[in-house]
Design an enzyme around this catalytic site. Structure first.
Site, PDB file in Angstrom:
ATOM      1  N   LYS A   1       0.963  -0.870   0.097  1.00  0.00           N
ATOM      2  CA  LYS A   1      -0.008  -0.010  -0.352  1.00  0.00           C
ATOM      3  C   LYS A   1       0.962   1.110   0.127  1.00  0.00           C
ATOM      4  CE  LYS A   1      -3.654   2.428   2.370  1.00  0.00           C
ATOM      5  NZ  LYS A   1      -4.604   2.176   3.938  1.00  0.00           N
TER       6      LYS A   1
ATOM      7  N   LYS B   1      -1.708  -1.235  -3.835  1.00  0.00           N
ATOM      8  CA  LYS B   1      -2.861  -0.695  -3.529  1.00  0.00           C
ATOM      9  C   LYS B   1      -1.694   0.875  -3.456  1.00  0.00           C
ATOM     10  CE  LYS B   1      -6.137   2.026  -0.473  1.00  0.00           C
ATOM     11  NZ  LYS B   1      -7.245   1.695   0.805  1.00  0.00           N
TER      12      LYS B   1
END
Length: 329
Positions: free
Chosen positions: A199, A251
């Site tokens: 992420k 992400k």
């Protein structure tokens, strides 16, 4: 004049022919719809920077879940949005069985049962008064190990509410192992873990922060991935898989297609990607100005994510795309 013996264009000559030889095909069952449940709402409220995406009331959440399942969407990822008076430095509302997130999980399970995969966001940023993904140390930094203790409790609270899968998104070191052990100890061996393994601390999250009414002070660069780094992402993935992650995720998605591809080559667990709020909002804004063909860009962007290696994609278009694919195929 000589002519080519090989003519690849033969396989592009009609929509039917192109459809027949598609190498990458989107499927509704591989999409996850993020949903926002706002405490105290009696009617859904559109998020201004995410046109078409709502902060839901409990009733509208159940309707949106039913619509997604009817379209064939493979999963629902729930984010709870508490009122400001329920935010505190430790994010205690995220552990509360009667807090908005756990109430929403129970509502989704009651509405859809096992007909789709009900997932809960396992992070504290929506629930902390300072907006960080964990509790703060005296110097203002996020205390990794103190946060892990809360994540363990939060995982069990979501499992108690009936969640099928938890999604730890805080990027704390060791979070997957701690959560896995807590779930197993509580008797929830069958609750899965979707690890936000890579992420990135990028600039594509602005609309999401409106959606969850973030109170973030500063940024999250101390604990989220640095955008220039790929090998570091592979290390994070290796650690998460070793600690028991069932699925690993990248992400954002579109700016990190190379990361998705590298992780797909490295692991044997399913790989997911999150097409985040900024990716969605840019397409919607450009389409509303007439600059792009919305439907084509929507499908093309999702296809690129799958082609890079993501078997599963979280996207705010999940229900709409599922309906389009049903009509197309």
């Amino acid at each position: 004049m000589s002519f080519p013996d090989v003519r690849p264009r033969r396989l592009r000559r009609s929509p039917a022919m192109r459809r027949l030889v598609e190498e990458t095909r989107l499927a509704p069952a591989e999409m996850i719809l993020p949903l926002f449940l706002k405490e105290g709402l009696t009617e859904p409220r559109e998020i201004s920077s995410l046109p078409g995406v709502m902060q839901h009331s409990r009733d509208s959440l159940r309707k949106a879940a039913h619509e997604a399942v009817s379209a064939g969407v493979g999963g629902l990822m729930l984010f709870g949005v508490p009122t400001s008076e329920h935010k505190d430095p430790t994010g205690s509302a995220g552990l509360d069985p009667d807090g908005i997130l756990n109430v929403g999980i129970r509502d989704l399970i009651a509405e859809v049962g096992d007909s789709t995969v009900v997932m809960g966001d396992l992070c504290l940023d929506e629930f902390t008064s300072h907006g960080h993904c964990g509790v703060l140390a005296a110097d203002g930094s996020v205390d990794n190990d103190a946060t892990l203790e809360i994540y363990a409790e939060m995982a069990v609270a979501q499992a108690d509410a009936g969640v099928h899968m938890v999604g730890p998104s805080g990027m704390m070191d060791g979070q997957i192992g701690v959560i896995r052990r807590a779930l197993d100890k509580a008797g929830y061996q069958d609750v899965s873990v979707l690890a936000y393994s890579a992420k990135y601390a990028g600039a594509f999250y602005g609309p999401f922060r409106e959606a969850v009414e973030s109170t973030l002070q500063g940024d999250r660069r101390q604990y989220q991935q640095d955008p220039p780094n790929l090998r570091e992402a592979l290390r994070e993935v290796d650690l998460d898989v070793a600690e028991g992650a069932d699925i690993v995720m990248v992400k954002p998605a579109l700016p990190y297609l190379d990361v998705i591809a590298a992780i797909r080559e490295r692991v044997t667990v399913p790989v997911a990607a999150y097409q985040v709020s900024g990716e969605y909002a840019m397409v919607e804004a450009a389409a509303r100005n007439g600059w792009i063909d919305r439907e084509r860009v929507m499908l093309e962007s999702l296809t690129s994510i799958k082609r890079a290696g993501a078997q599963i994609t979280l996207t705010y278009w999940a229900t709409e795309v599922a309906q389009l694919l049903r009509d197309r195929y």
